[in-house]
Motif scaffolding. Structure first.
Motif, PDB file in Angstrom:
ATOM      1  N   LYS A   1     -33.296 -31.897 -61.975  1.00 16.64           N
ATOM      2  CA  LYS A   1     -32.536 -31.707 -63.224  1.00 16.64           C
ATOM      3  C   LYS A   1     -31.852 -32.994 -63.672  1.00 16.64           C
ATOM      4  O   LYS A   1     -30.688 -33.010 -64.019  1.00 16.64           O
ATOM      5  N   ARG A   2     -32.611 -34.082 -63.669  1.00 19.50           N
ATOM      6  CA  ARG A   2     -32.082 -35.380 -64.048  1.00 19.50           C
ATOM      7  C   ARG A   2     -32.100 -35.583 -65.563  1.00 19.50           C
ATOM      8  O   ARG A   2     -32.713 -34.804 -66.301  1.00 19.50           O
TER       9      ARG A   2
ATOM     10  N   ASN B   1     -26.224 -42.674 -76.454  1.00 20.41           N
ATOM     11  CA  ASN B   1     -27.627 -43.002 -76.787  1.00 20.41           C
ATOM     12  C   ASN B   1     -28.054 -42.362 -78.107  1.00 20.41           C
ATOM     13  O   ASN B   1     -27.396 -41.451 -78.623  1.00 20.41           O
TER      14      ASN B   1
ATOM     15  N   PHE C   1     -30.414 -45.806 -60.136  1.00 19.38           N
ATOM     16  CA  PHE C   1     -30.794 -47.149 -59.706  1.00 19.38           C
ATOM     17  C   PHE C   1     -30.926 -47.241 -58.186  1.00 19.38           C
ATOM     18  O   PHE C   1     -31.555 -48.157 -57.667  1.00 19.38           O
TER      19      PHE C   1
ATOM     20  N   LEU D   1     -35.399 -28.091 -68.762  1.00 14.53           N
ATOM     21  CA  LEU D   1     -34.615 -26.858 -68.854  1.00 14.53           C
ATOM     22  C   LEU D   1     -34.656 -26.355 -70.288  1.00 14.53           C
ATOM     23  O   LEU D   1     -34.364 -27.095 -71.224  1.00 14.53           O
TER      24      LEU D   1
ATOM     25  N   LYS E   1     -24.968 -37.269 -63.222  1.00  7.82           N
ATOM     26  CA  LYS E   1     -25.336 -36.309 -64.274  1.00  7.82           C
ATOM     27  C   LYS E   1     -26.041 -35.084 -63.705  1.00  7.82           C
ATOM     28  O   LYS E   1     -27.060 -34.643 -64.212  1.00  7.82           O
TER      29      LYS E   1
ATOM     30  N   THR F   1     -32.232 -45.820 -67.666  1.00  4.81           N
ATOM     31  CA  THR F   1     -31.812 -45.150 -66.440  1.00  4.81           C
ATOM     32  C   THR F   1     -32.753 -44.002 -66.108  1.00  4.81           C
ATOM     33  O   THR F   1     -33.101 -43.780 -64.940  1.00  4.81           O
TER      34      THR F   1
ATOM     35  N   ALA G   1     -32.933 -32.287 -67.599  1.00  3.48           N
ATOM     36  CA  ALA G   1     -31.993 -31.590 -68.482  1.00  3.48           C
ATOM     37  C   ALA G   1     -32.102 -32.163 -69.886  1.00  3.48           C
ATOM     38  O   ALA G   1     -32.305 -33.368 -70.042  1.00  3.48           O
ATOM     39  N   PRO G   2     -31.969 -31.334 -70.923  1.00  7.35           N
ATOM     40  CA  PRO G   2     -32.229 -31.816 -72.286  1.00  7.35           C
ATOM     41  C   PRO G   2     -31.034 -32.377 -73.049  1.00  7.35           C
ATOM     42  O   PRO G   2     -31.217 -32.953 -74.121  1.00  7.35           O
ATOM     43  N   TYR G   3     -29.815 -32.208 -72.532  1.00 10.42           N
ATOM     44  CA  TYR G   3     -28.625 -32.459 -73.347  1.00 10.42           C
ATOM     45  C   TYR G   3     -28.604 -33.840 -74.013  1.00 10.42           C
ATOM     46  O   TYR G   3     -28.126 -33.988 -75.135  1.00 10.42           O
ATOM     47  N   MET G   4     -29.116 -34.866 -73.337  1.00 13.88           N
ATOM     48  CA  MET G   4     -29.057 -36.222 -73.873  1.00 13.88           C
ATOM     49  C   MET G   4     -30.213 -36.561 -74.812  1.00 13.88           C
ATOM     50  O   MET G   4     -30.295 -37.687 -75.330  1.00 13.88           O
ATOM     51  N   GLY G   5     -31.132 -35.605 -75.037  1.00 13.84           N
ATOM     52  CA  GLY G   5     -32.132 -35.767 -76.082  1.00 13.84           C
ATOM     53  C   GLY G   5     -33.326 -36.643 -75.735  1.00 13.84           C
ATOM     54  O   GLY G   5     -33.553 -37.020 -74.574  1.00 13.84           O
ATOM     55  N   LYS G   6     -34.058 -36.934 -76.798  1.00 18.23           N
ATOM     56  CA  LYS G   6     -35.355 -37.599 -76.738  1.00 18.23           C
ATOM     57  C   LYS G   6     -35.449 -38.807 -75.799  1.00 18.23           C
ATOM     58  O   LYS G   6     -36.303 -38.861 -74.910  1.00 18.23           O
ATOM     59  N   ASP G   7     -34.562 -39.776 -75.984  1.00 20.25           N
ATOM     60  CA  ASP G   7     -34.722 -41.015 -75.204  1.00 20.25           C
ATOM     61  C   ASP G   7     -34.335 -40.836 -73.742  1.00 20.25           C
ATOM     62  O   ASP G   7     -34.539 -41.737 -72.933  1.00 20.25           O
ATOM     63  N   SER G   8     -33.777 -39.672 -73.402  1.00 19.78           N
ATOM     64  CA  SER G   8     -33.488 -39.398 -71.987  1.00 19.78           C
ATOM     65  C   SER G   8     -34.672 -38.725 -71.298  1.00 19.78           C
ATOM     66  O   SER G   8     -34.749 -38.688 -70.075  1.00 19.78           O
TER      67      SER G   8
ATOM     68  N   GLY H   1     -30.479 -40.317 -78.589  1.00 19.44           N
ATOM     69  CA  GLY H   1     -30.810 -38.907 -78.367  1.00 19.44           C
ATOM     70  C   GLY H   1     -29.603 -37.984 -78.417  1.00 19.44           C
ATOM     71  O   GLY H   1     -29.756 -36.753 -78.458  1.00 19.44           O
TER      72      GLY H   1
ATOM     73  N   ASP I   1     -30.758 -39.148 -68.285  1.00 14.98           N
ATOM     74  CA  ASP I   1     -29.787 -40.212 -68.528  1.00 14.98           C
ATOM     75  C   ASP I   1     -30.317 -41.061 -69.676  1.00 14.98           C
ATOM     76  O   ASP I   1     -31.395 -40.791 -70.186  1.00 14.98           O
ATOM     77  N   ILE I   2     -29.572 -42.092 -70.089  1.00 14.14           N
ATOM     78  CA  ILE I   2     -30.076 -42.931 -71.172  1.00 14.14           C
ATOM     79  C   ILE I   2     -31.361 -43.628 -70.729  1.00 14.14           C
ATOM     80  O   ILE I   2     -31.612 -43.775 -69.535  1.00 14.14           O
TER      81      ILE I   2
ATOM     82  N   VAL J   1     -34.308 -26.767 -78.718  1.00  8.81           N
ATOM     83  CA  VAL J   1     -34.700 -27.677 -77.638  1.00  8.81           C
ATOM     84  C   VAL J   1     -36.227 -27.650 -77.483  1.00  8.81           C
ATOM     85  O   VAL J   1     -36.885 -28.694 -77.433  1.00  8.81           O
TER      86      VAL J   1
ATOM     87  N   ASP K   1     -29.880 -35.483 -81.091  1.00  8.46           N
ATOM     88  CA  ASP K   1     -30.899 -34.424 -81.048  1.00  8.46           C
ATOM     89  C   ASP K   1     -30.260 -33.049 -80.906  1.00  8.46           C
ATOM     90  O   ASP K   1     -30.627 -32.114 -81.604  1.00  8.46           O
ATOM     91  N   PHE K   2     -29.338 -32.918 -79.971  1.00 12.88           N
ATOM     92  CA  PHE K   2     -28.745 -31.592 -79.716  1.00 12.88           C
ATOM     93  C   PHE K   2     -27.214 -31.595 -79.779  1.00 12.88           C
ATOM     94  O   PHE K   2     -26.607 -30.640 -80.237  1.00 12.88           O
ATOM     95  N   GLN K   3     -26.590 -32.648 -79.304  1.00 14.55           N
ATOM     96  CA  GLN K   3     -25.126 -32.646 -79.140  1.00 14.55           C
ATOM     97  C   GLN K   3     -24.379 -32.474 -80.451  1.00 14.55           C
ATOM     98  O   GLN K   3     -23.269 -31.947 -80.483  1.00 14.55           O
TER      99      GLN K   3
END
Lengths: 275, 275
Positions: B96-97, A150, A63, B145, A96, B103, B123-130, A152, B99-100, B170, A155-157
């Motif tokens: 390498k950002r 979220n 932000f 990544l 993050k 954000t 970065a992919p860890y938080m999935g699709k909506d990130s 997502g 977030d939900i 991924v 998806d992976f976690q």
């Protein structure tokens, strides 16, 4: 700030509330927009109105970055304001971050030294050498994404890795890293039923919990399954508090919302009578 | 910049070199430290000396954030300098950002609009909506990544998920996301043998490849297994080029190193005669 100091603050304030400072110029009261630094003025008013009810503030860097240099300056002024006026507050840079070793060291320097936050959130995907540089800082805390709030997240976690979800591997593996005592974890409140399992892996760690309120998570459920003897939870609320009103009474209304949360927390702390 | 424009630049320059602008004040020539903005002056000299040999520059945001406001200003000046003077260059914010959703939109705004980069790493860890909020920007590219070049890549990225490594999940999953044609991927050069498998999943995508040179990856191996009909590779070199000398001849020496890389690339492009 040491973990013990954070625990002490939770006991003193009877609160484990983190206020998320996710400040969007489109959402703050219009009368602030004429000021030189509306984001900082907004934060300052929110912090002044809620500092006795919250143990922590968490600006999300996105932000601030969205407004370029001006935004980064607002972030710097905000963290300086907290550190100078409310040194007992635990500060979280919700950034993050995560990169290869020497690069993560630069991020750690940015948030722990240049900005002087107590903690920063990091992403686990790049593994050990992307997180350990953060862990090397004494009395600083690294809050790693485990299970986020979220959609997502699924998806992976929660992928099945040898009979166990990925986020559990992330938790377990991270415990073997150097200075892992400086780790905390992000666990979304929207998945309260997962806390029991998570506490089996990291019984003593602090968990930063987004997703209460706007995202639908329940405070009592999270506490029921996630609390430990030192409380071990930091519950984040952003929009429900900071955007409680978009009139000139925004700080007052933010305080009312924070007070509701703090009172719920005080009641819970009273009920469970932790050690 | 469109993908086709990037491909055209690769053909014109006979180069698919990305120069990583990971600028550390402790490593740049001492004579620059007296200037008002040493990091920008360093970048400017490197860019002027190499812009005809590289198709892309990639500042890693960590190295700028570590210097606070001053660093963010250097980053802004650097991207503006490139956009104004060398509009054919493909620019990458290595950030390498992730977030939900709302954000990530702010991060996308920061890098695509405020700073006007052509692309950003996520970065992919938080999935699709990130990730999808980044993909919504037309003619902007999101470089996710997949398999990184560091040791820690083996902590989670190669975990076996139902008979297949996580990074393959991924890659596969990301192809189902909205506007996935705007995705590129980070794949480390230190793992050349993986490129064959990766190309089965994402035959057409551009891959950003760190780890050639300092980290031990081989250019010819990467090209052998990773190149596609449109080249499809951006090979990053940072330290080997920008720190080729720390004397007053640093830009000249950087050019020499970039030229070596470009000549190797031209030879490879000549050999394989892609469509």
């Amino acid at each position: 700030m040491t973990t013990q100091q954070l625990i002490d603050q939770i006991r003193i304030k009877k609160s484990f509330l983190t206020v998320g400072l996710d400040v969007d110029l489109n959402k703050i009261p219009k009368h602030l927009l004429d000021l030189e630094d509306p984001i900082f003025e907004f934060n300052k008013a929110i912090i002044d109105a809620t500092h006795d009810l919250a143990v922590s503030y968490k600006p999300n860097t996105a932000f601030y970055e969205a407004y370029g240099i001006k935004g980064w300056l607002s972030l710097q002024k905000t963290i300086n304001y907290i550190n100078e006026n409310y040194p007992d507050i635990f500060t979280i840079a919700d950034a993050k971050r995560g990169d290869i070793g020497n690069t993560s060291s630069m991020y750690a320097k940015a948030f722990f030294e240049d900005l002087n936050f107590d903690s920063v959130t990091v992403a686990p995907y790049m593994g050990k050498d992307s997180v350990e540089p953060f862990l090397a800082f004494e009395n600083k805390h690294t809050i790693m994404l485990a299970l986020t709030s979220n959609e997502g997240a699924f998806d992976f976690q929660t992928l099945n890795v040898g009979g166990k979800e990925l986020y559990k591997h992330v938790l377990e593996t991270s415990k073997t890293w150097k200075n892992s005592e400086n780790l905390m974890y992000v666990v979304g409140a929207t998945k309260a039923e997962y806390f029991t399992e998570i506490r089996k892996i990291v019984p003593d760690s602090f968990l930063l919990v987004p997703g209460v309120g706007a995202q639908g998570g329940s405070l009592s459920e999270v506490c029921k399954y996630g609390m430990n003897a030192n409380v071990g939870l930091l519950i984040n609320s952003s929009r429900a508090i900071i955007y409680a009103s978009n009139g000139t009474d925004f700080a007052e209304k933010a305080r009312e919302e924070a007070l509701k949360m703090q009172q719920e927390m005080a009641a819970i702390l009273n009920d469970i009578k932790p050690n």
